[in-house]
Design a protein around this motif. Structure first.
Motif, PDB file in Angstrom:
ATOM      1  N   GLY A   1       3.520   0.348  -2.406  1.00  0.00           N
ATOM      2  CA  GLY A   1       3.454   0.101  -3.844  1.00  0.00           C
ATOM      3  C   GLY A   1       2.420  -0.954  -4.179  1.00  0.00           C
ATOM      4  O   GLY A   1       1.677  -0.826  -5.165  1.00  0.00           O
TER       5      GLY A   1
ATOM      6  N   GLN B   1       9.592  -6.174  -4.563  1.00  0.00           N
ATOM      7  CA  GLN B   1       9.946  -5.144  -5.546  1.00  0.00           C
ATOM      8  C   GLN B   1       9.405  -3.774  -5.178  1.00  0.00           C
ATOM      9  O   GLN B   1      10.109  -2.766  -5.302  1.00  0.00           O
ATOM     10  N   VAL B   2       8.155  -3.697  -4.720  1.00  0.00           N
ATOM     11  CA  VAL B   2       7.509  -2.384  -4.565  1.00  0.00           C
ATOM     12  C   VAL B   2       7.130  -2.063  -3.131  1.00  0.00           C
ATOM     13  O   VAL B   2       6.727  -0.927  -2.836  1.00  0.00           O
TER      14      VAL B   2
END
Length: 535
Positions: free
Chosen positions: A300, A295-296
Protein backbone atom coordinates in the motif's frame (compact mmCIF):
# COMPACT_ATOMS: atom_id res chain seq x y z
CA UNK A 1 5.83 -5.42 9.65
CA UNK A 2 3.16 -7.37 7.82
CA UNK A 3 0.58 -5.05 6.40
CA UNK A 4 -2.82 -5.82 5.00
CA UNK A 5 -1.22 -6.84 1.72
CA UNK A 6 1.19 -9.27 3.31
CA UNK A 7 4.27 -7.21 2.50
CA UNK A 8 6.57 -7.90 5.42
CA UNK A 9 8.98 -5.05 5.86
CA UNK A 10 9.82 -4.89 9.52
CA UNK A 11 7.70 -4.00 12.53
CA UNK A 12 7.58 -0.27 13.21
CA UNK A 13 8.29 0.50 16.84
CA UNK A 14 8.39 3.82 18.66
CA UNK A 15 8.46 7.23 17.02
CA UNK A 16 9.88 8.12 13.63
CA UNK A 17 12.92 9.68 15.32
CA UNK A 18 13.75 6.98 17.90
CA UNK A 19 17.00 5.79 16.20
CA UNK A 20 18.48 9.27 16.76
CA UNK A 21 18.49 8.56 20.51
CA UNK A 22 21.32 6.08 19.88
CA UNK A 23 24.64 7.94 19.99
CA UNK A 24 26.57 6.12 17.25
CA UNK A 25 23.65 6.24 14.83
CA UNK A 26 23.11 9.93 15.61
CA UNK A 27 26.79 10.85 15.16
CA UNK A 28 27.07 9.02 11.85
CA UNK A 29 23.72 10.45 10.72
CA UNK A 30 24.85 14.03 11.42
CA UNK A 31 28.24 13.45 9.77
CA UNK A 32 26.56 11.94 6.72
CA UNK A 33 24.17 14.88 6.59
CA UNK A 34 27.10 17.31 6.51
CA UNK A 35 28.72 15.34 3.70
CA UNK A 36 25.43 15.07 1.78
CA UNK A 37 24.88 18.83 2.03
CA UNK A 38 28.30 19.38 0.50
CA UNK A 39 27.57 16.87 -2.27
CA UNK A 40 24.31 18.57 -3.19
CA UNK A 41 25.93 21.99 -3.16
CA UNK A 42 28.44 20.63 -5.64
CA UNK A 43 25.68 19.09 -7.76
CA UNK A 44 23.94 22.46 -8.01
CA UNK A 45 27.21 24.10 -9.02
CA UNK A 46 27.96 21.41 -11.60
CA UNK A 47 24.47 21.41 -13.12
CA UNK A 48 24.32 25.20 -13.20
CA UNK A 49 27.72 25.31 -14.87
CA UNK A 50 26.33 23.08 -17.65
CA UNK A 51 22.85 24.59 -18.05
CA UNK A 52 23.96 26.56 -21.09
CA UNK A 53 25.01 23.32 -22.80
CA UNK A 54 21.43 21.94 -22.99
CA UNK A 55 19.24 19.42 -21.17
CA UNK A 56 21.16 16.38 -22.42
CA UNK A 57 24.48 17.53 -20.96
CA UNK A 58 22.91 18.64 -17.67
CA UNK A 59 21.45 15.14 -17.29
CA UNK A 60 24.97 13.75 -17.76
CA UNK A 61 25.84 15.04 -14.26
CA UNK A 62 23.40 12.51 -12.79
CA UNK A 63 24.66 9.86 -15.23
CA UNK A 64 28.32 10.45 -14.35
CA UNK A 65 27.55 10.24 -10.62
CA UNK A 66 25.42 7.10 -10.91
CA UNK A 67 27.07 5.08 -13.70
CA UNK A 68 29.99 3.73 -11.58
CA UNK A 69 27.49 1.80 -9.50
CA UNK A 70 26.80 -0.40 -12.54
CA UNK A 71 30.42 -1.58 -12.61
CA UNK A 72 31.55 -1.35 -8.99
CA UNK A 73 28.53 -2.18 -6.80
CA UNK A 74 29.05 -5.95 -6.76
CA UNK A 75 32.83 -5.88 -6.17
CA UNK A 76 32.21 -3.25 -3.49
CA UNK A 77 29.66 -5.50 -1.81
CA UNK A 78 32.14 -8.38 -1.74
CA UNK A 79 34.82 -6.13 -0.23
CA UNK A 80 32.43 -4.86 2.43
CA UNK A 81 31.57 -8.43 3.48
CA UNK A 82 35.21 -9.55 3.57
CA UNK A 83 37.18 -6.62 5.03
CA UNK A 84 36.82 -4.25 7.97
CA UNK A 85 33.91 -2.02 6.94
CA UNK A 86 35.04 0.92 9.06
CA UNK A 87 38.46 0.97 7.39
CA UNK A 88 36.90 0.63 3.95
CA UNK A 89 34.64 3.61 4.68
CA UNK A 90 37.61 5.66 5.91
CA UNK A 91 39.64 4.95 2.76
CA UNK A 92 36.76 5.75 0.42
CA UNK A 93 35.83 8.98 2.20
CA UNK A 94 39.46 10.13 2.15
CA UNK A 95 39.75 9.33 -1.57
CA UNK A 96 36.58 11.28 -2.36
CA UNK A 97 37.88 14.23 -0.33
CA UNK A 98 41.01 14.29 -2.52
CA UNK A 99 38.95 14.23 -5.74
CA UNK A 100 36.71 17.03 -4.44
CA UNK A 101 39.82 19.06 -3.59
CA UNK A 102 41.15 18.62 -7.12
CA UNK A 103 37.80 19.78 -8.50
CA UNK A 104 37.98 22.87 -6.29
CA UNK A 105 41.50 23.77 -7.41
CA UNK A 106 40.59 23.43 -11.09
CA UNK A 107 37.47 25.55 -10.62
CA UNK A 108 39.34 28.40 -8.87
CA UNK A 109 42.15 28.38 -11.43
CA UNK A 110 39.71 28.52 -14.37
CA UNK A 111 40.75 25.15 -15.81
CA UNK A 112 37.50 23.28 -15.23
CA UNK A 113 35.94 22.44 -18.59
CA UNK A 114 32.64 20.61 -18.97
CA UNK A 115 34.19 17.22 -19.73
CA UNK A 116 36.75 17.55 -16.93
CA UNK A 117 33.88 18.34 -14.58
CA UNK A 118 32.00 15.22 -15.72
CA UNK A 119 35.15 13.08 -15.40
CA UNK A 120 35.78 14.19 -11.81
CA UNK A 121 32.09 13.72 -11.02
CA UNK A 122 32.49 10.19 -12.35
CA UNK A 123 35.43 9.61 -9.99
CA UNK A 124 33.35 10.82 -7.05
CA UNK A 125 30.66 8.42 -8.23
CA UNK A 126 33.25 5.62 -8.11
CA UNK A 127 34.00 6.50 -4.50
CA UNK A 128 30.31 6.47 -3.66
CA UNK A 129 29.89 3.11 -5.39
CA UNK A 130 32.71 1.54 -3.38
CA UNK A 131 31.43 3.21 -0.21
CA UNK A 132 27.70 2.44 -0.63
CA UNK A 133 27.39 -1.29 0.24
CA UNK A 134 29.59 -0.91 3.34
CA UNK A 135 27.52 2.04 4.52
CA UNK A 136 24.28 0.14 3.93
CA UNK A 137 25.63 -2.90 5.75
CA UNK A 138 26.62 -1.07 8.95
CA UNK A 139 23.23 0.60 9.44
CA UNK A 140 21.34 -2.44 10.84
CA UNK A 141 24.07 -2.95 13.46
CA UNK A 142 23.45 0.53 14.87
CA UNK A 143 19.79 0.10 15.85
CA UNK A 144 17.52 -2.71 17.13
CA UNK A 145 15.67 -4.74 14.51
CA UNK A 146 12.38 -3.11 15.53
CA UNK A 147 13.76 0.30 14.51
CA UNK A 148 15.06 -0.68 11.06
CA UNK A 149 12.15 0.97 9.27
CA UNK A 150 12.68 4.26 11.10
CA UNK A 151 16.44 4.05 10.52
CA UNK A 152 15.83 3.52 6.80
CA UNK A 153 13.41 6.45 6.77
CA UNK A 154 15.92 8.67 8.57
CA UNK A 155 18.54 7.73 6.01
CA UNK A 156 16.20 8.94 3.29
CA UNK A 157 15.36 12.05 5.36
CA UNK A 158 19.09 12.70 5.61
CA UNK A 159 19.45 12.67 1.84
CA UNK A 160 16.34 14.74 1.21
CA UNK A 161 17.08 17.33 3.90
CA UNK A 162 20.52 17.64 2.36
CA UNK A 163 18.81 17.90 -1.02
CA UNK A 164 16.89 20.86 0.40
CA UNK A 165 19.63 22.63 2.35
CA UNK A 166 22.51 21.87 0.00
CA UNK A 167 21.01 23.26 -3.20
CA UNK A 168 19.66 26.32 -1.36
CA UNK A 169 23.12 27.09 0.03
CA UNK A 170 24.66 26.14 -3.29
CA UNK A 171 22.39 28.55 -5.12
CA UNK A 172 23.37 31.37 -2.77
CA UNK A 173 27.07 30.60 -3.23
CA UNK A 174 26.76 30.39 -7.02
CA UNK A 175 24.89 33.70 -7.12
CA UNK A 176 27.23 35.56 -4.72
CA UNK A 177 30.69 33.99 -4.83
CA UNK A 178 30.75 31.69 -7.86
CA UNK A 179 30.56 27.97 -8.65
CA UNK A 180 34.01 27.20 -7.26
CA UNK A 181 32.87 27.75 -3.68
CA UNK A 182 30.30 24.95 -3.94
CA UNK A 183 33.13 22.57 -4.78
CA UNK A 184 35.26 23.91 -1.92
CA UNK A 185 32.51 23.38 0.66
CA UNK A 186 31.98 19.84 -0.60
CA UNK A 187 35.67 19.05 -0.19
CA UNK A 188 35.59 20.35 3.39
CA UNK A 189 32.39 18.43 4.23
CA UNK A 190 34.19 15.09 4.05
CA UNK A 191 36.11 16.05 7.20
CA UNK A 192 33.00 15.58 9.37
CA UNK A 193 32.37 12.00 8.36
CA UNK A 194 36.10 11.18 8.51
CA UNK A 195 36.22 12.48 12.08
CA UNK A 196 33.32 10.30 13.24
CA UNK A 197 34.61 7.20 11.47
CA UNK A 198 38.07 7.72 12.99
CA UNK A 199 36.65 7.63 16.53
CA UNK A 200 33.97 4.95 16.04
CA UNK A 201 34.85 1.49 17.38
CA UNK A 202 32.30 -1.03 16.13
CA UNK A 203 31.91 -4.44 17.71
CA UNK A 204 33.01 -7.67 16.08
CA UNK A 205 31.27 -8.19 12.76
CA UNK A 206 29.43 -11.32 11.78
CA UNK A 207 31.01 -13.66 9.33
CA UNK A 208 34.42 -14.31 10.93
CA UNK A 209 35.82 -17.73 9.96
CA UNK A 210 35.04 -20.63 12.31
CA UNK A 211 36.95 -23.90 12.79
CA UNK A 212 37.39 -25.67 9.45
CA UNK A 213 36.36 -22.52 7.62
CA UNK A 214 38.51 -20.09 5.64
CA UNK A 215 37.68 -16.47 4.93
CA UNK A 216 36.06 -16.31 1.49
CA UNK A 217 38.11 -15.36 -1.53
CA UNK A 218 36.89 -12.54 -3.78
CA UNK A 219 35.55 -14.57 -6.69
CA UNK A 220 34.04 -17.23 -4.45
CA UNK A 221 32.37 -14.53 -2.36
CA UNK A 222 30.99 -12.86 -5.49
CA UNK A 223 29.54 -16.17 -6.69
CA UNK A 224 28.08 -16.84 -3.23
CA UNK A 225 26.35 -13.46 -3.25
CA UNK A 226 24.89 -14.15 -6.68
CA UNK A 227 23.66 -17.58 -5.59
CA UNK A 228 22.02 -16.06 -2.55
CA UNK A 229 20.08 -13.46 -4.53
CA UNK A 230 19.04 -15.99 -7.20
CA UNK A 231 17.64 -18.29 -4.49
CA UNK A 232 15.98 -15.58 -2.36
CA UNK A 233 12.53 -14.73 -3.79
CA UNK A 234 11.99 -11.95 -1.24
CA UNK A 235 15.21 -10.16 -2.25
CA UNK A 236 14.49 -10.58 -5.97
CA UNK A 237 11.05 -9.03 -5.51
CA UNK A 238 12.51 -6.03 -3.64
CA UNK A 239 14.95 -5.51 -6.52
CA UNK A 240 12.11 -5.72 -9.02
CA UNK A 241 10.01 -3.16 -7.15
CA UNK A 242 13.00 -0.80 -7.09
CA UNK A 243 13.48 -1.29 -10.83
CA UNK A 244 9.83 -0.39 -11.42
CA UNK A 245 10.01 2.82 -9.35
CA UNK A 246 13.41 4.45 -9.77
CA UNK A 247 13.66 4.92 -13.58
CA UNK A 248 10.41 6.89 -13.66
CA UNK A 249 11.04 8.85 -10.48
CA UNK A 250 14.56 9.92 -11.47
CA UNK A 251 13.10 12.14 -14.20
CA UNK A 252 12.37 14.71 -11.49
CA UNK A 253 16.01 14.96 -10.34
CA UNK A 254 17.42 14.89 -13.88
CA UNK A 255 15.09 17.53 -15.34
CA UNK A 256 14.24 19.86 -12.46
CA UNK A 257 17.16 22.27 -13.18
CA UNK A 258 15.94 22.71 -16.78
CA UNK A 259 12.31 23.06 -15.67
CA UNK A 260 13.34 25.67 -13.09
CA UNK A 261 15.14 27.78 -15.67
CA UNK A 262 13.02 27.30 -18.80
CA UNK A 263 9.46 26.75 -17.52
CA UNK A 264 9.51 28.66 -14.23
CA UNK A 265 12.10 31.32 -15.05
CA UNK A 266 14.04 30.79 -11.82
CA UNK A 267 17.73 31.29 -11.10
CA UNK A 268 20.04 29.25 -8.90
CA UNK A 269 18.44 30.47 -5.67
CA UNK A 270 14.97 29.64 -7.00
CA UNK A 271 16.14 26.18 -7.94
CA UNK A 272 17.34 25.73 -4.36
CA UNK A 273 13.88 26.81 -3.15
CA UNK A 274 12.26 24.09 -5.25
CA UNK A 275 14.52 21.44 -3.76
CA UNK A 276 13.76 22.87 -0.32
CA UNK A 277 10.13 21.92 -0.97
CA UNK A 278 11.27 18.35 -1.65
CA UNK A 279 13.09 18.33 1.68
CA UNK A 280 10.02 19.62 3.50
CA UNK A 281 7.95 16.84 1.98
CA UNK A 282 10.59 14.29 2.98
CA UNK A 283 10.45 15.33 6.63
CA UNK A 284 6.64 15.18 6.59
CA UNK A 285 6.74 11.78 4.90
CA UNK A 286 9.20 10.39 7.44
CA UNK A 287 7.07 11.58 10.35
CA UNK A 288 3.95 9.95 8.86
CA UNK A 289 5.64 6.74 7.69
CA UNK A 290 5.27 4.52 10.82
CA UNK A 291 1.54 5.18 11.04
CA UNK A 292 1.10 4.86 7.27
CA UNK A 293 2.91 1.52 7.13
CA UNK A 294 0.79 0.14 9.96
CA UNK A 295 -2.38 1.13 8.10
CA UNK A 296 -1.62 0.04 4.53
CA UNK A 297 1.45 -2.23 4.68
CA UNK A 298 4.39 -2.33 2.31
CA UNK A 299 2.48 -2.71 -0.95
CA UNK A 300 0.00 0.00 0.00
CA UNK A 301 2.85 2.38 0.80
CA UNK A 302 4.53 1.66 -2.55
CA UNK A 303 1.26 2.10 -4.46
CA UNK A 304 0.55 5.41 -2.73
CA UNK A 305 4.11 6.64 -3.28
CA UNK A 306 4.12 5.78 -6.98
CA UNK A 307 0.72 7.39 -7.57
CA UNK A 308 1.59 10.59 -5.70
CA UNK A 309 4.98 10.90 -7.41
CA UNK A 310 3.36 10.41 -10.83
CA UNK A 311 0.82 13.11 -9.98
CA UNK A 312 3.62 15.48 -8.99
CA UNK A 313 5.36 14.93 -12.34
CA UNK A 314 2.09 15.60 -14.21
CA UNK A 315 1.57 18.79 -12.22
CA UNK A 316 5.06 19.99 -13.14
CA UNK A 317 4.47 19.09 -16.78
CA UNK A 318 1.09 20.80 -17.27
CA UNK A 319 1.07 23.55 -14.64
CA UNK A 320 4.29 25.56 -14.95
CA UNK A 321 3.84 27.99 -12.07
CA UNK A 322 5.95 28.36 -8.94
CA UNK A 323 3.12 27.73 -6.41
CA UNK A 324 2.00 24.58 -8.24
CA UNK A 325 5.60 23.40 -8.52
CA UNK A 326 6.22 23.92 -4.79
CA UNK A 327 3.13 21.93 -3.81
CA UNK A 328 3.98 19.18 -6.28
CA UNK A 329 7.53 18.92 -4.96
CA UNK A 330 6.39 18.68 -1.33
CA UNK A 331 4.21 15.73 -2.39
CA UNK A 332 7.09 14.24 -4.40
CA UNK A 333 9.42 14.45 -1.39
CA UNK A 334 6.94 12.59 0.80
CA UNK A 335 6.36 9.95 -1.90
CA UNK A 336 10.08 9.51 -2.56
CA UNK A 337 10.92 8.86 1.11
CA UNK A 338 7.95 6.50 1.51
CA UNK A 339 9.02 4.31 -1.42
CA UNK A 340 12.73 4.26 -0.59
CA UNK A 341 12.21 3.64 3.12
CA UNK A 342 9.78 0.80 2.46
CA UNK A 343 12.15 -0.93 0.04
CA UNK A 344 15.27 -0.33 2.13
CA UNK A 345 13.67 -1.54 5.35
CA UNK A 346 12.34 -4.66 3.60
CA UNK A 347 15.84 -5.38 2.32
CA UNK A 348 17.62 -4.93 5.64
CA UNK A 349 15.05 -7.04 7.50
CA UNK A 350 15.46 -9.90 5.02
CA UNK A 351 19.26 -9.99 4.58
CA UNK A 352 21.38 -12.12 6.95
CA UNK A 353 24.61 -10.60 8.24
CA UNK A 354 26.98 -12.79 6.20
CA UNK A 355 25.70 -11.48 2.87
CA UNK A 356 24.29 -8.11 3.91
CA UNK A 357 26.74 -5.94 1.96
CA UNK A 358 26.50 -8.11 -1.16
CA UNK A 359 22.70 -8.06 -1.03
CA UNK A 360 22.80 -4.30 -0.52
CA UNK A 361 25.15 -4.06 -3.51
CA UNK A 362 22.57 -5.70 -5.77
CA UNK A 363 19.99 -3.23 -4.49
CA UNK A 364 22.30 -0.26 -5.09
CA UNK A 365 23.11 -1.65 -8.54
CA UNK A 366 19.44 -1.67 -9.47
CA UNK A 367 18.76 1.69 -7.82
CA UNK A 368 21.71 3.63 -9.22
CA UNK A 369 21.62 1.81 -12.54
CA UNK A 370 17.98 2.74 -12.96
CA UNK A 371 18.80 6.29 -11.95
CA UNK A 372 21.70 6.56 -14.42
CA UNK A 373 19.93 5.01 -17.40
CA UNK A 374 16.66 6.76 -16.61
CA UNK A 375 18.42 10.13 -16.39
CA UNK A 376 20.04 9.53 -19.76
CA UNK A 377 16.73 8.56 -21.38
CA UNK A 378 14.74 11.46 -19.93
CA UNK A 379 17.50 13.91 -20.84
CA UNK A 380 17.34 12.78 -24.45
CA UNK A 381 13.52 12.89 -24.52
CA UNK A 382 13.57 16.40 -23.04
CA UNK A 383 16.19 17.51 -25.58
CA UNK A 384 14.06 16.39 -28.54
CA UNK A 385 10.45 16.61 -27.29
CA UNK A 386 10.57 19.01 -24.35
CA UNK A 387 10.68 18.75 -20.57
CA UNK A 388 6.90 18.53 -20.17
CA UNK A 389 6.67 15.52 -22.48
CA UNK A 390 9.52 13.78 -20.68
CA UNK A 391 7.90 14.29 -17.27
CA UNK A 392 4.52 13.09 -18.53
CA UNK A 393 6.07 9.92 -19.94
CA UNK A 394 7.94 9.32 -16.68
CA UNK A 395 4.62 9.63 -14.82
CA UNK A 396 3.15 6.96 -17.10
CA UNK A 397 6.09 4.64 -16.28
CA UNK A 398 5.46 5.13 -12.54
CA UNK A 399 1.75 4.39 -12.89
CA UNK A 400 2.60 1.23 -14.81
CA UNK A 401 4.69 0.16 -11.82
CA UNK A 402 1.79 0.85 -9.46
CA UNK A 403 -0.56 -1.28 -11.55
CA UNK A 404 1.95 -4.16 -11.49
CA UNK A 405 1.74 -4.38 -7.68
CA UNK A 406 -1.34 -6.59 -7.91
CA UNK A 407 0.63 -9.34 -9.68
CA UNK A 408 4.10 -8.56 -8.30
CA UNK A 409 3.73 -7.49 -4.65
CA UNK A 410 6.38 -7.49 -1.97
CA UNK A 411 6.55 -10.98 -0.51
CA UNK A 412 5.35 -11.75 3.00
CA UNK A 413 6.04 -14.87 5.05
CA UNK A 414 9.04 -15.69 7.23
CA UNK A 415 11.96 -13.31 7.38
CA UNK A 416 14.31 -14.32 10.20
CA UNK A 417 17.88 -13.50 9.10
CA UNK A 418 19.42 -14.09 12.54
CA UNK A 419 22.05 -16.83 12.65
CA UNK A 420 21.02 -20.22 13.98
CA UNK A 421 23.28 -22.89 15.49
CA UNK A 422 20.57 -25.55 15.23
CA UNK A 423 22.26 -27.45 12.37
CA UNK A 424 24.09 -30.34 14.10
CA UNK A 425 27.83 -30.76 13.66
CA UNK A 426 28.76 -33.49 11.16
CA UNK A 427 30.22 -36.72 12.57
CA UNK A 428 33.58 -37.34 10.92
CA UNK A 429 36.30 -39.97 11.17
CA UNK A 430 38.73 -37.74 9.27
CA UNK A 431 38.67 -33.91 9.38
CA UNK A 432 39.04 -32.57 5.82
CA UNK A 433 41.22 -29.57 5.03
CA UNK A 434 39.27 -26.33 4.42
CA UNK A 435 40.09 -26.31 0.69
CA UNK A 436 39.11 -29.99 0.13
CA UNK A 437 36.11 -30.60 -2.05
CA UNK A 438 33.69 -30.63 -3.70
CA UNK A 439 31.59 -32.05 -0.87
CA UNK A 440 28.56 -34.25 -1.55
CA UNK A 441 26.03 -34.17 1.31
CA UNK A 442 23.35 -36.88 1.35
CA UNK A 443 20.32 -36.72 3.65
CA UNK A 444 17.94 -39.70 3.90
CA UNK A 445 14.34 -39.13 5.03
CA UNK A 446 11.57 -41.59 5.97
CA UNK A 447 8.25 -39.81 5.33
CA UNK A 448 5.05 -40.63 7.21
CA UNK A 449 2.32 -42.33 5.23
CA UNK A 450 0.16 -39.92 3.24
CA UNK A 451 2.54 -36.98 3.79
CA UNK A 452 4.62 -37.34 0.63
CA UNK A 453 3.03 -34.41 -1.30
CA UNK A 454 3.40 -32.08 1.69
CA UNK A 455 7.01 -33.24 2.18
CA UNK A 456 7.92 -32.53 -1.44
CA UNK A 457 6.35 -29.07 -1.16
CA UNK A 458 8.26 -28.34 2.04
CA UNK A 459 11.52 -29.48 0.46
CA UNK A 460 11.21 -26.81 -2.25
CA UNK A 461 11.92 -24.22 0.45
CA UNK A 462 14.74 -26.36 1.80
CA UNK A 463 16.24 -26.46 -1.69
CA UNK A 464 16.23 -22.65 -1.85
CA UNK A 465 17.84 -22.58 1.60
CA UNK A 466 20.62 -24.95 0.54
CA UNK A 467 21.32 -22.93 -2.59
CA UNK A 468 21.29 -19.60 -0.71
CA UNK A 469 23.84 -20.87 1.77
CA UNK A 470 26.26 -22.42 -0.72
CA UNK A 471 24.96 -25.47 -2.61
CA UNK A 472 25.88 -25.43 -6.30
CA UNK A 473 23.73 -28.49 -7.13
CA UNK A 474 20.70 -30.02 -5.43
CA UNK A 475 18.40 -32.98 -5.99
CA UNK A 476 15.58 -34.89 -4.29
CA UNK A 477 15.05 -38.58 -5.12
CA UNK A 478 12.42 -41.18 -4.14
CA UNK A 479 13.37 -44.81 -3.53
CA UNK A 480 11.37 -47.01 -5.94
CA UNK A 481 11.68 -50.01 -3.59
CA UNK A 482 10.62 -48.07 -0.47
CA UNK A 483 8.29 -45.21 -1.52
CA UNK A 484 8.44 -43.63 1.94
CA UNK A 485 12.23 -43.20 1.60
CA UNK A 486 13.50 -39.93 0.07
CA UNK A 487 17.12 -38.97 -0.52
CA UNK A 488 18.26 -35.35 -0.73
CA UNK A 489 21.67 -34.61 -2.23
CA UNK A 490 23.49 -31.31 -2.54
CA UNK A 491 27.01 -30.38 -3.54
CA UNK A 492 29.17 -27.64 -2.03
CA UNK A 493 32.43 -26.48 -3.62
CA UNK A 494 34.67 -27.02 -0.57
CA UNK A 495 34.71 -28.19 3.04
CA UNK A 496 35.22 -24.57 4.10
CA UNK A 497 32.10 -23.57 2.19
CA UNK A 498 30.12 -26.35 3.86
CA UNK A 499 31.36 -25.28 7.31
CA UNK A 500 30.11 -21.79 6.43
CA UNK A 501 26.69 -23.33 5.78
CA UNK A 502 26.71 -24.71 9.33
CA UNK A 503 28.12 -21.71 11.20
CA UNK A 504 27.90 -18.41 9.35
CA UNK A 505 24.98 -18.70 6.93
CA UNK A 506 22.30 -20.90 8.48
CA UNK A 507 19.54 -18.56 9.70
CA UNK A 508 16.38 -18.86 11.71
CA UNK A 509 14.33 -18.90 8.51
CA UNK A 510 16.46 -21.72 7.06
CA UNK A 511 15.95 -23.72 10.26
CA UNK A 512 12.19 -23.12 10.16
CA UNK A 513 11.96 -24.44 6.59
CA UNK A 514 13.93 -27.56 7.52
CA UNK A 515 11.82 -28.06 10.66
CA UNK A 516 8.63 -27.93 8.57
CA UNK A 517 9.92 -30.78 6.41
CA UNK A 518 11.11 -32.84 9.41
CA UNK A 519 7.69 -32.73 11.10
CA UNK A 520 6.50 -35.01 8.29
CA UNK A 521 9.04 -37.77 9.07
CA UNK A 522 8.79 -40.97 11.09
CA UNK A 523 12.28 -40.38 12.59
CA UNK A 524 15.27 -38.06 12.33
CA UNK A 525 17.02 -38.13 8.95
CA UNK A 526 20.49 -39.61 8.48
CA UNK A 527 23.27 -37.51 6.95
CA UNK A 528 26.50 -38.50 5.18
CA UNK A 529 29.35 -36.39 3.81
CA UNK A 530 31.46 -37.56 0.87
CA UNK A 531 34.52 -35.90 -0.65
CA UNK A 532 35.70 -36.05 -4.26
CA UNK A 533 38.39 -38.70 -4.72
CA UNK A 534 41.62 -37.25 -6.14
CA UNK A 535 43.70 -39.54 -8.38
Amino acid sequence: MTGTDGGQVGEASGSAWSPLRRRVFRDLWLAQFTSNVGSWMQTVGAQWLLVGHGAAQVSLVQLAASLPMLFLALPAGVLADLVDRRRLLLVMQAAMALVATALTVLAFTGRLGSWTLLALTFLLGCGNALNGPAWQAVQPSLVPRAELRQAAALGAVNMNLARAVGPALGGVLVATLGVGWTFAVNAASFLAILAVLATWRPGAEAGAPRPGQEREHLLAALRAGGRYVRSAPRIRRILLRSALFVPGACALWALLPISAQQSLGLGAAGYGLLLGAVGLGAVAGAAALPALSRQVGGDGALALAGTVFAGALVALAVGPSVPVALLALVAAGAAWITALSTLNAALQVALPAWVRARGSAFYLLVFQGGNALGSLVWGQVAQHAGVSVAMALAAAVLLGGVLSLRRLPLLGGRADPTLSEAWPEPRLAVEPAPQDGPVLVTVTYLVREGKAPAFVTAMRKVEASRRRTGAVAWGLYRDTARPERYVETFTVTSWSEHCAQHHGRYTGADHAFETDARTLLTRDPSVTHAMTVRH
